[in-house]
Design a protein around this motif. Structure first.
Motif, PDB file in Angstrom:
ATOM      1  N   SER A  10     -70.748 -16.467  27.304  1.00 59.63           N
ATOM      2  CA  SER A  10     -69.415 -17.000  27.018  1.00 59.63           C
ATOM      3  C   SER A  10     -69.457 -18.501  26.775  1.00 59.63           C
ATOM      4  O   SER A  10     -68.833 -19.020  25.839  1.00 59.63           O
ATOM      5  CB  SER A  10     -68.463 -16.689  28.188  1.00 59.63           C
ATOM      6  N   LEU A  11     -70.220 -19.205  27.620  1.00 59.98           N
ATOM      7  CA  LEU A  11     -70.284 -20.658  27.496  1.00 59.98           C
ATOM      8  C   LEU A  11     -71.009 -21.106  26.227  1.00 59.98           C
ATOM      9  O   LEU A  11     -70.782 -22.207  25.739  1.00 59.98           O
ATOM     10  CB  LEU A  11     -70.993 -21.259  28.715  1.00 59.98           C
ATOM     11  N   THR A  12     -71.894 -20.251  25.706  1.00 67.02           N
ATOM     12  CA  THR A  12     -72.696 -20.649  24.546  1.00 67.02           C
ATOM     13  C   THR A  12     -72.218 -20.009  23.252  1.00 67.02           C
ATOM     14  O   THR A  12     -72.907 -20.098  22.231  1.00 67.02           O
ATOM     15  CB  THR A  12     -74.178 -20.277  24.773  1.00 67.02           C
ATOM     16  N   ALA A  13     -71.042 -19.383  23.285  1.00 67.86           N
ATOM     17  CA  ALA A  13     -70.562 -18.665  22.104  1.00 67.86           C
ATOM     18  C   ALA A  13     -70.331 -19.586  20.913  1.00 67.86           C
ATOM     19  O   ALA A  13     -70.448 -19.169  19.758  1.00 67.86           O
ATOM     20  CB  ALA A  13     -69.282 -17.900  22.441  1.00 67.86           C
ATOM     21  N   GLN A  14     -69.991 -20.845  21.190  1.00 68.64           N
ATOM     22  CA  GLN A  14     -69.730 -21.798  20.110  1.00 68.64           C
ATOM     23  C   GLN A  14     -70.723 -22.953  20.105  1.00 68.64           C
ATOM     24  O   GLN A  14     -70.520 -23.939  19.405  1.00 68.64           O
ATOM     25  CB  GLN A  14     -68.299 -22.356  20.250  1.00 68.64           C
ATOM     26  N   ALA A  15     -71.785 -22.833  20.883  1.00 67.99           N
ATOM     27  CA  ALA A  15     -72.717 -23.954  21.043  1.00 67.99           C
ATOM     28  C   ALA A  15     -73.866 -23.857  20.041  1.00 67.99           C
ATOM     29  O   ALA A  15     -74.218 -22.781  19.558  1.00 67.99           O
ATOM     30  CB  ALA A  15     -73.278 -23.978  22.461  1.00 67.99           C
ATOM     31  N   ARG A  16     -74.448 -25.010  19.756  1.00 68.51           N
ATOM     32  CA  ARG A  16     -75.640 -25.085  18.911  1.00 68.51           C
ATOM     33  C   ARG A  16     -76.768 -25.575  19.809  1.00 68.51           C
ATOM     34  O   ARG A  16     -76.935 -26.772  20.037  1.00 68.51           O
ATOM     35  CB  ARG A  16     -75.401 -26.037  17.739  1.00 68.51           C
ATOM     36  N   LEU A  17     -77.538 -24.617  20.336  1.00 67.79           N
ATOM     37  CA  LEU A  17     -78.532 -24.899  21.359  1.00 67.79           C
ATOM     38  C   LEU A  17     -79.937 -24.537  20.887  1.00 67.79           C
ATOM     39  O   LEU A  17     -80.122 -23.620  20.080  1.00 67.79           O
ATOM     40  CB  LEU A  17     -78.237 -24.090  22.628  1.00 67.79           C
ATOM     41  N   LEU A  18     -80.900 -25.255  21.433  1.00 67.32           N
ATOM     42  CA  LEU A  18     -82.301 -24.884  21.295  1.00 67.32           C
ATOM     43  C   LEU A  18     -82.780 -24.436  22.673  1.00 67.32           C
ATOM     44  O   LEU A  18     -82.633 -25.180  23.655  1.00 67.32           O
ATOM     45  CB  LEU A  18     -83.124 -26.065  20.792  1.00 67.32           C
ATOM     46  N   ASP A  46     -75.773 -29.632  20.945  1.00 66.70           N
ATOM     47  CA  ASP A  46     -75.258 -29.185  22.236  1.00 66.70           C
ATOM     48  C   ASP A  46     -76.333 -29.095  23.309  1.00 66.70           C
ATOM     49  O   ASP A  46     -76.052 -28.730  24.451  1.00 66.70           O
ATOM     50  CB  ASP A  46     -74.559 -27.833  22.088  1.00 66.70           C
ATOM     51  N   GLY A  47     -77.580 -29.408  22.946  1.00 67.82           N
ATOM     52  CA  GLY A  47     -78.594 -29.546  23.976  1.00 67.82           C
ATOM     53  C   GLY A  47     -79.821 -28.679  23.781  1.00 67.82           C
ATOM     54  O   GLY A  47     -79.890 -27.810  22.904  1.00 67.82           O
ATOM     55  N   HIS A  48     -80.822 -28.954  24.638  1.00 69.84           N
ATOM     56  CA  HIS A  48     -82.101 -28.244  24.641  1.00 69.84           C
ATOM     57  C   HIS A  48     -82.319 -27.702  26.049  1.00 69.84           C
ATOM     58  O   HIS A  48     -82.330 -28.464  27.020  1.00 69.84           O
ATOM     59  CB  HIS A  48     -83.261 -29.174  24.282  1.00 69.84           C
ATOM     60  N   LEU A  49     -82.498 -26.410  26.177  1.00 75.15           N
ATOM     61  CA  LEU A  49     -82.768 -25.771  27.463  1.00 75.15           C
ATOM     62  C   LEU A  49     -84.227 -25.329  27.499  1.00 75.15           C
ATOM     63  O   LEU A  49     -84.747 -24.799  26.508  1.00 75.15           O
ATOM     64  CB  LEU A  49     -81.858 -24.562  27.665  1.00 75.15           C
ATOM     65  N   TYR A  50     -84.873 -25.513  28.643  1.00 72.30           N
ATOM     66  CA  TYR A  50     -86.290 -25.175  28.767  1.00 72.30           C
ATOM     67  C   TYR A  50     -86.543 -24.504  30.111  1.00 72.30           C
ATOM     68  O   TYR A  50     -85.992 -24.918  31.136  1.00 72.30           O
ATOM     69  CB  TYR A  50     -87.152 -26.438  28.675  1.00 72.30           C
ATOM     70  N   ALA A  51     -87.366 -23.470  30.092  1.00 71.06           N
ATOM     71  CA  ALA A  51     -87.801 -22.831  31.335  1.00 71.06           C
ATOM     72  C   ALA A  51     -89.233 -22.347  31.176  1.00 71.06           C
ATOM     73  O   ALA A  51     -89.569 -21.721  30.164  1.00 71.06           O
ATOM     74  CB  ALA A  51     -86.894 -21.656  31.688  1.00 71.06           C
ATOM     75  N   ASN A  52     -90.057 -22.670  32.165  1.00 67.12           N
ATOM     76  CA  ASN A  52     -91.379 -22.072  32.270  1.00 67.12           C
ATOM     77  C   ASN A  52     -91.212 -20.814  33.109  1.00 67.12           C
ATOM     78  O   ASN A  52     -91.066 -20.870  34.326  1.00 67.12           O
ATOM     79  CB  ASN A  52     -92.357 -23.036  32.929  1.00 67.12           C
ATOM     80  N   THR A  54     -57.528 -35.385  27.583  1.00 69.78           N
ATOM     81  CA  THR A  54     -58.975 -35.407  27.348  1.00 69.78           C
ATOM     82  C   THR A  54     -59.672 -34.977  28.623  1.00 69.78           C
ATOM     83  O   THR A  54     -59.272 -35.362  29.719  1.00 69.78           O
ATOM     84  CB  THR A  54     -59.454 -36.815  26.944  1.00 69.78           C
ATOM     85  N   SER A  55     -60.694 -34.191  28.495  1.00 69.97           N
ATOM     86  CA  SER A  55     -61.440 -33.697  29.647  1.00 69.97           C
ATOM     87  C   SER A  55     -62.864 -34.210  29.585  1.00 69.97           C
ATOM     88  O   SER A  55     -63.443 -34.331  28.510  1.00 69.97           O
ATOM     89  CB  SER A  55     -61.447 -32.155  29.656  1.00 69.97           C
ATOM     90  N   ALA A  56     -63.401 -34.479  30.757  1.00 68.93           N
ATOM     91  CA  ALA A  56     -64.781 -34.963  30.814  1.00 68.93           C
ATOM     92  C   ALA A  56     -65.728 -33.897  30.278  1.00 68.93           C
ATOM     93  O   ALA A  56     -65.583 -32.719  30.567  1.00 68.93           O
ATOM     94  CB  ALA A  56     -65.153 -35.305  32.263  1.00 68.93           C
ATOM     95  N   ARG A  57     -66.662 -34.306  29.483  1.00 69.94           N
ATOM     96  CA  ARG A  57     -67.621 -33.373  28.883  1.00 69.94           C
ATOM     97  C   ARG A  57     -68.958 -33.519  29.596  1.00 69.94           C
ATOM     98  O   ARG A  57     -69.436 -34.621  29.822  1.00 69.94           O
ATOM     99  CB  ARG A  57     -67.778 -33.675  27.393  1.00 69.94           C
ATOM    100  N   HIS A  58     -69.518 -32.400  29.947  1.00 71.60           N
ATOM    101  CA  HIS A  58     -70.823 -32.433  30.594  1.00 71.60           C
ATOM    102  C   HIS A  58     -71.877 -32.892  29.590  1.00 71.60           C
ATOM    103  O   HIS A  58     -71.882 -32.468  28.441  1.00 71.60           O
ATOM    104  CB  HIS A  58     -71.167 -31.032  31.097  1.00 71.60           C
ATOM    105  N   ASN A  59     -72.745 -33.803  30.011  1.00 75.69           N
ATOM    106  CA  ASN A  59     -73.787 -34.286  29.114  1.00 75.69           C
ATOM    107  C   ASN A  59     -74.662 -33.132  28.652  1.00 75.69           C
ATOM    108  O   ASN A  59     -75.041 -32.264  29.441  1.00 75.69           O
ATOM    109  CB  ASN A  59     -74.654 -35.330  29.823  1.00 75.69           C
ATOM    110  N   ALA A  60     -74.988 -33.137  27.378  1.00 73.40           N
ATOM    111  CA  ALA A  60     -75.825 -32.073  26.830  1.00 73.40           C
ATOM    112  C   ALA A  60     -77.198 -32.114  27.493  1.00 73.40           C
ATOM    113  O   ALA A  60     -77.821 -33.170  27.582  1.00 73.40           O
ATOM    114  CB  ALA A  60     -75.954 -32.230  25.320  1.00 73.40           C
ATOM    115  N   PRO A  61     -77.710 -30.982  27.981  1.00 71.59           N
ATOM    116  CA  PRO A  61     -79.037 -30.972  28.615  1.00 71.59           C
ATOM    117  C   PRO A  61     -80.137 -31.235  27.597  1.00 71.59           C
ATOM    118  O   PRO A  61     -80.100 -30.707  26.480  1.00 71.59           O
ATOM    119  CB  PRO A  61     -79.133 -29.557  29.191  1.00 71.59           C
ATOM    120  N   MET A  62     -81.093 -32.048  27.963  1.00 75.69           N
ATOM    121  CA  MET A  62     -82.237 -32.351  27.104  1.00 75.69           C
ATOM    122  C   MET A  62     -83.497 -32.142  27.946  1.00 75.69           C
ATOM    123  O   MET A  62     -84.047 -33.075  28.497  1.00 75.69           O
ATOM    124  CB  MET A  62     -82.153 -33.792  26.572  1.00 75.69           C
TER     125      MET A  62
END
Length: 697
Positions: A145-153, A96-102, A28-36
């Motif tokens: 590559s990192l987001t190829a299988q992710a469900r992100l907003l 898989d998280g929410h990414l935000y940028a102004n 098992t590998s540590a999973r990075h917390n999904a960004p919110m």
């Protein structure tokens, strides 16, 4: 009883069921917390039902590309409010998280540093700073590559070009990207975007928005409310400012506010978004006039702040003695909807409000008062940068002396670096402001103070711009040593970017300038040696570092001698001259231990162990590496720990030490997974094979 294979309890992750097994290994590998990262949902929000349905339709479609929604409209029409309302309502669908940028916060010299936004997203997804590619195309490729299988907003605020949206779009078809812009980004049509064009509210929705701010008694005056909506032209930002005015402790009735806004000569200009006639200006002037004097002073002086956001400390500095209660005044500005409170006790102006605040400063304060206010703000950032620099890098050689009198924050190394990261954009903005006002000494000293940040975090766009400013400022001051330092550090950025011609040009100029300053010449020569090393010119690099070792020995600078010996030993190992490298590195290690610098000693141990490993002196290599691993782990330096473990895996394999191999490889895998390194798959294969293939040694 018949055998059954049911799972009756809820589970998270994988479930393994078996009748009889001999041995089972589970990795098992540590999973990075999904960004919110979404900002808070809007306080007041009404209608937009048609637009919300359009956004729902964009999400509920099938395809291999992420859903793309482009929201456009005039300033103040509620683009961000709509995007945030929909995002918070649907956020649970993106596990898989929410990414935000102004995007506006990354705008430099008329362009946007999209590469820095991609880097921010990669770090948010768990990629360690050390493993971020330096080049923009490689960063985009890693993000996809990192987001190829992710469900992100992904929410991108204040975009001005379609290319920015494309670069920041994840690869997975289950993701959604929402952009807001003052312009309709028609170029996104070819990307399958759904366009949402916002218009001001009609009378009914305008009334609903205003009444959300009001007491039940005030709501009874429906005639005045409708008139207020008409005077505000249904613009949500203007309506919100008016509503906040009605909600202030000294409440105006709707009828009073309508009367105040009924001057036709002013209202037409206020309700037209044209140069010199913004509709929002009227609302801001009204709210501004109703503030207590101390809050008005703080408002217009904060309008001079050069960066995108600020904390309470800056409010105190900007207000000066004229605002004896800056906390209360800042709260009043937030209540009046003139300042927006962000997370972590930070604040910002809406861009149009900031323009209004600056205009009020032009009208109500003299030029000397404005310069004094800006000077206090810039000085605060300059002192903070200097204090953080000392906390992070200790008594390193600096070209300038810093007076930290009056600086109250006490940093250690960790908090100093965190402060530099939080204030990075403001620090560069303060440098730009100082440059514009020709405060040259402040510009180059600030640049020098931010070296720890740029060298650690690789913010290349900021790194280059700040040092170009610093270089010119030092030249204007006639400070040759400072100019050498600025050019040398600028060259280091070019070296890391593999822009070798630009690095060589800066170093050549710096070398000519430093001809009469041995200490300045030493730092230039060190960078020259690093340039040669990165170009694979090992013989030239060895010659440079041998001369530096001799110079530092003659000067009696023990630390300088040890550091240059380390650099020399590193180049010798890279050049496969291990026999020559070992005594050099032994000497460097002994000196670092005598100086009680365990972190620098760990760096030397890693290179020394590499030399021992190539000489098949495996036990000596293992001893050095075990010490380096312990030190780097204790000092929370995962990148250096990983470097030590990489070598230790090879040493253990050479010694046929299966236990040490598996222990080191598993720890290395853990570090790489946590940091988002693309090498994690490779290390996992080593563990599965029980060895590292020969070609990877």
């Amino acid at each position: 009883m018949a055998p059954r294979n049911d799972v009756t309890a809820s589970s998270v992750g994988n479930v393994i069921q078996a009748s009889s097994i001999g041995e089972l290994n589970i990795n098992t590998s540590a999973r990075h917390n999904a960004p919110m990262q979404l900002p808070p949902a809007p306080h007041a929000f009404v209608n937009r039902d048609d637009e919300l349905r359009l956004m729902d339709d964009a999400l509920n479609r099938e395809g291999s590309r992420p859903a793309l929604v482009a929201i456009s409209g005039m300033a103040g029409v509620g683009k961000s409010a709509l995007a945030l309302h929909w995002s918070h309502s649907n956020g649970s669908r993106f596990n898989d998280g929410h990414l935000y940028a102004n995007v506006a916060e990354y705008r430099h010299r008329g362009g946007v540093a999209v590469s820095e936004i991609v880097a921010f997203f990669l770090r948010s997804l768990g990629v360690h700073q050390q493993y971020l590619p330096a080049q923009y195309p490689e960063r985009v490729a890693l993000f996809r590559s990192l987001t190829a299988q992710a469900r992100l907003l992904v929410l991108l605020d204040d975009v001005d070009e379609p290319a920015q949206v494309r670069a920041l779009s994840p690869a997975a078809g289950d993701s959604v990207v929402i952009s807001t812009s003052r312009r309709r980004l028609n170029g996104l049509t070819i990307d399958g975007a759904r366009f949402v064009d916002l218009a001001p509210f009609d009378a009914e929705d305008g009334e609903r928005l205003v009444t959300q701010w009001m007491t039940s008694t005030a709501k009874q005056d429906s005639t005045s409310i409708r008139e207020l909506v008409r005077l505000c032209a249904g613009l949500p930002l203007a309506l919100s400012v008016a509503g906040a005015r009605l909600a202030q402790p000294r409440r105006w009735t709707p009828a009073e506010l309508v009367h105040h806004l009924s001057d036709d000569r002013q209202r037409l200009g206020r309700l037209t978004i044209e140069p010199g006639g913004s509709p929002v200006r009227t609302m801001f002037d009204t709210a501004y006039a109703d503030l207590p004097e101390s809050a008005r002073v703080l408002y217009r002086r904060l309008g001079l702040h050069p960066g995108p956001d600020f904390g309470n400390e800056v409010a105190v500095v900007a207000g000066g003695r004229a605002t004896s209660t800056p906390g209360t005044d800042l709260e009043l500005l937030c209540t009046a909807n003139l300042v927006e409170e962000l997370d972590r006790g930070r604040y910002r102006f809406h861009d149009l409000v900031r323009l209004h605040a600056r205009e009020r400063a032009e009208v109500d304060d003299s030029a000397d008062q404005r310069d004094t206010t800006l000077g206090r703000i810039v000085e605060w950032y300059a002192k903070g940068a200097a204090a953080a620099d000392v906390a992070v890098l200790g008594n390193r050689w600096r070209s300038g002396e810093h007076d930290l009198t009056g600086w109250e924050n006490r940093f250690d190394a960790a908090s100093g670096m965190e402060w530099l990261r939080v204030e990075r954009t403001n620090l560069l903005a303060a440098m730009r402001a100082a440059d514009k006002l020709e405060w040259h000494e402040t510009v180059w000293t600030m640049c020098e103070s931010m070296w720890a940040l740029y060298h650690s975090d690789k913010n290349f766009a900021d790194w280059v711009e700040s040092h170009e400013l610093g270089m010119r400022a030092a030249h204007q001051c006639g400070n040759v040593t400072a100019e050498v330092r600025m050019r040398n550090q600028l060259a280091r950025a070019h070296i890391e970017l593999h822009e070798f011609a630009a690095a060589h040009e800066q170093l050549e100029i710096a070398r000519r300038l430093a001809s009469d300053d041995p200490r300045a010449m030493s730092v230039v020569l060190e960078s020259t040696g690093l340039l040669y090393r990165e170009q694979g010119r090992y013989g030239d690099a060895v010659s440079v570092f041998e001369d530096l070792v001799s110079t530092q020995r003659d000067l009696g600078d023990e630390r300088g001698y040890a550091m240059q010996s380390y650099q020399l030993g590193d180049v010798l190992v890279r050049a496969s001259l291990e026999e020559r490298a070992v005594p050099v590195l032994d000497d460097a290690l002994e000196t670092m231990l005598r100086l009680d610098d365990d972190m620098a000693a760990a760096r030397v141990r890693i290179v020394l162990a590499q030399a021992y490993h190539r000489l098949r002196r495996e036990q000596e290599a293992a001893t050095q590496l075990e010490e380096a691993v312990q030190t780097t782990r204790r000092r929370n330096q995962p990148v250096k720990e990983a470097q030590a473990l990489e070598v230790l895996v090879g040493v253990a394999q050479e010694n046929h030490d299966t236990t040490r191999f598996r222990t080191a490889a598993h720890r290395l895998l853990e570090l790489y997974v946590d940091a988002g390194s693309p090498r994690s798959a490779e290390v996992r294969r080593w563990i599965d094979l029980g060895r590292r293939p020969e070609q990877e040694d």
